[in-house]
Scaffold this active site. Structure first.
Site, mmCIF file in Angstrom:
data_model
loop_
_atom_site.group_PDB
_atom_site.id
_atom_site.type_symbol
_atom_site.label_atom_id
_atom_site.label_comp_id
_atom_site.label_asym_id
_atom_site.label_seq_id
_atom_site.Cartn_x
_atom_site.Cartn_y
_atom_site.Cartn_z
ATOM 1 N N LYS A 1 0.843 -1.194 0.000
ATOM 2 C CA LYS A 1 0.000 0.000 0.000
ATOM 3 C C LYS A 1 0.883 1.250 0.000
ATOM 4 C CE LYS A 1 -3.810 1.907 2.816
ATOM 5 N NZ LYS A 1 -4.636 1.619 4.014
ATOM 6 N N SER B 1 -9.247 2.280 3.567
ATOM 7 C CA SER B 1 -8.365 2.979 2.654
ATOM 8 C C SER B 1 -7.502 2.047 1.818
ATOM 9 C CB SER B 1 -7.472 3.942 3.435
ATOM 10 O OG SER B 1 -6.616 3.257 4.333
ATOM 11 N N SER C 1 -9.611 0.129 7.798
ATOM 12 C CA SER C 1 -9.099 0.155 6.420
ATOM 13 C C SER C 1 -8.554 -1.159 5.896
ATOM 14 C CB SER C 1 -8.025 1.243 6.276
ATOM 15 O OG SER C 1 -8.598 2.509 6.479
#
Length: 468
Positions: free
Chosen positions: A81, A156, A180
């Protein structure tokens, strides 16, 4: 874009294998890490135009720790990420407020991830600084849900979830400061375990906060992949203050006391489709011999207000210190509407911060008390099915967007503030075909119990597959 399902599964080196199966093929010499990386890169190119999940492409030079060829997941392709540093790759945190240079060092968690044997093919997109529950942007294409491309993949870790759900890789990095890992897992039909605070190497952003709410992990298509990752990670870093986890390989053998929570005490009632998924999961667990009874959370509207205040504090710190901690090109005036709105809200409420922190810290005791009578709490991950893109856009007026987020993200933040573990499992589906996730929470250090229940549910009724 017309409503459609998008995936890249095919007859190549990856097939429809999970990470554990691919690692076994590598160990047997039936496939090489290079072949797997090339297949994943080709799959990424096939879906990138439709889903837009990739922030940085390193397909030509995958990052693999070749000194760890005996690592449990050696050679399995993945993505990191875009809010964790990996030397040589930029870290832009999903923001247009600055232009990151290649990182000069690798973050401790990225080292731990590489140590499990995974090969990193690039970085995945996230909403600005991970503050939103949908991977959308003020002036760029959103990440789309592979199950229904007009809808949100969550956030996220939305870019990671889209890649895993679409079959590009079987496992991808995610992290969780308010849901997330679990939110995009629920939206995209994946397994997402947020571990106990301290289970993995500390997240660098999280440990700078007064209350560390950020934990790293992965999203996967199978429970055994999640279990294998955490077992492999524990070989590299074991927190002596937590019970050892080890490799969980199947369901447990004892009845579990499960508290059932269908509606959040701080939001509108859960929507009918999500309610159905949770109640059906409860019935399945009862049929397995577990005891299920209603439970009430010891958290109310004050907790929700305090969490939003703390979220605002994070946005404020980012805006004020961006030039120092991110990059000298950082311009606070270019932050999106959500980050700017949270920053402004906190600025107005700044004197309340000591009381907010005190109450949030006290919630850990209340959370622990919840598990004196119950072993696990079953709830929705989200209060309603993944919304259409635009519903949670950072361009929605701030107060309206905040209200929508509060109605949607009504369950997961408790685990971030208190540090307790929680897992999202794709047990349900909506009438439009989108997955619906349920959430299991447990006491600190009880990830083994969550994984055992997850194995039992997966064996009882395997997860839906996008390619079917």
């Amino acid at each position: 874009m017309a409503d459609e399902r998008v995936h890249a599964f095919g007859d190549d080196a990856l097939g429809d294998h999970d990470a554990v199966a691919l690692a076994a093929l590598v160990r047997a010499g039936e496939v090489s890490p290079e072949e797997l990386a090339a297949a994943a890169a080709e799959r990424a190119r096939a879906v990138d135009g439709a889903l837009a999940p990739i922030a940085f492409d390193a397909h030509a030079t995958p990052r693999l720790d070749r000194t760890r060829s005996d690592a449990p997941l050696h050679g399995v392709p993945t993505y990191l990420k875009d809010n964790v540093d990996l030397r040589g790759m930029p870290t832009n945190h999903g923001s247009a407020a600055f232009r990151a240079r290649p990182a000069r060092r690798t973050a401790p968690f990225a080292d731990q991830l590489l140590g499990t044997g995974l090969a990193v093919l690039g970085k995945t997109r996230l909403p600005e600084f991970g503050l939103n529950a949908s991977t959308e942007f003020a002036a760029a294409d959103p990440v789309r849900n592979p199950w229904l491309t007009t809808h949100s993949p969550g956030a996220s870790s939305g870019g990671s979830a889209a890649l895993v759900a679409a079959g590009v890789v079987p496992i991808a990095h995610a992290n969780d400061g308010g849901g997330s890992i679990r939110i995009p897992a629920a939206c995209c039909g994946l397994v997402g375990l947020k571990p106990t605070r301290g289970r993995l190497v500390a997240n660098e952003q999280g440990r700078r906060l007064p209350i560390d709410i950020v934990t790293d992990g992965v999203v996967t298509r199978s429970v055994r992949d999640t279990a294998a990752f955490f077992a492999a990670a524990e070989r590299l870093h074991r927190n002596p203050s937590l019970p050892p986890l080890g490799l969980v390989e199947g369901p447990g053998d004892r009845p579990v006391r499960i508290g059932l929570l269908v509606d959040s005490p701080v939001a509108a009632p859960t929507d009918p489709e999500t309610r159905r998924a949770v109640e059906e999961t409860a019935a399945r667990l009862e049929a397995m011999g577990h005891r299920v009874e209603p439970v009430e959370l010891p958290f109310g509207e004050q907790f929700s207000r305090d969490f939003v205040s703390y979220w605002g504090y994070i946005a404020f710190v980012i805006a004020v210190t961006g030039k120092l901690i991110l990059d000298r090109s950082f311009q606070a005036g270019r932050l999106d509407g959500l980050t700017s709105g949270l920053r402004g809200r906190f600025h107005r409420e700044f004197p309340k911060l000591p009381a907010v922190l005190r109450r949030l810290r006290q919630s850990e005791r209340a959370y622990a008390g919840l598990f004196r009578r119950h072993d696990v709490v079953l709830s929705p991950v989200l209060a309603h099915v993944a919304p259409p893109l635009g519903h949670l856009s950072p361009n929605v007026p701030f107060e309206e967007l905040l209200e929508r987020l509060n109605r949607y993200v009504a369950f997961t933040p408790v685990n971030n503030i208190t540090g307790g573990p929680g897992i999202a499992l794709p047990t349900g589906s909506a009438d439009n075909g989108l997955p619906i996730g349920v959430h299991l929470s447990a006491g600190h250090g009880q990830e083994r119990l969550l994984l055992e229940l997850a194995f039992a549910l997966e064996a009882d009724r395997p997860w839906r597959r996008i390619q079917d």
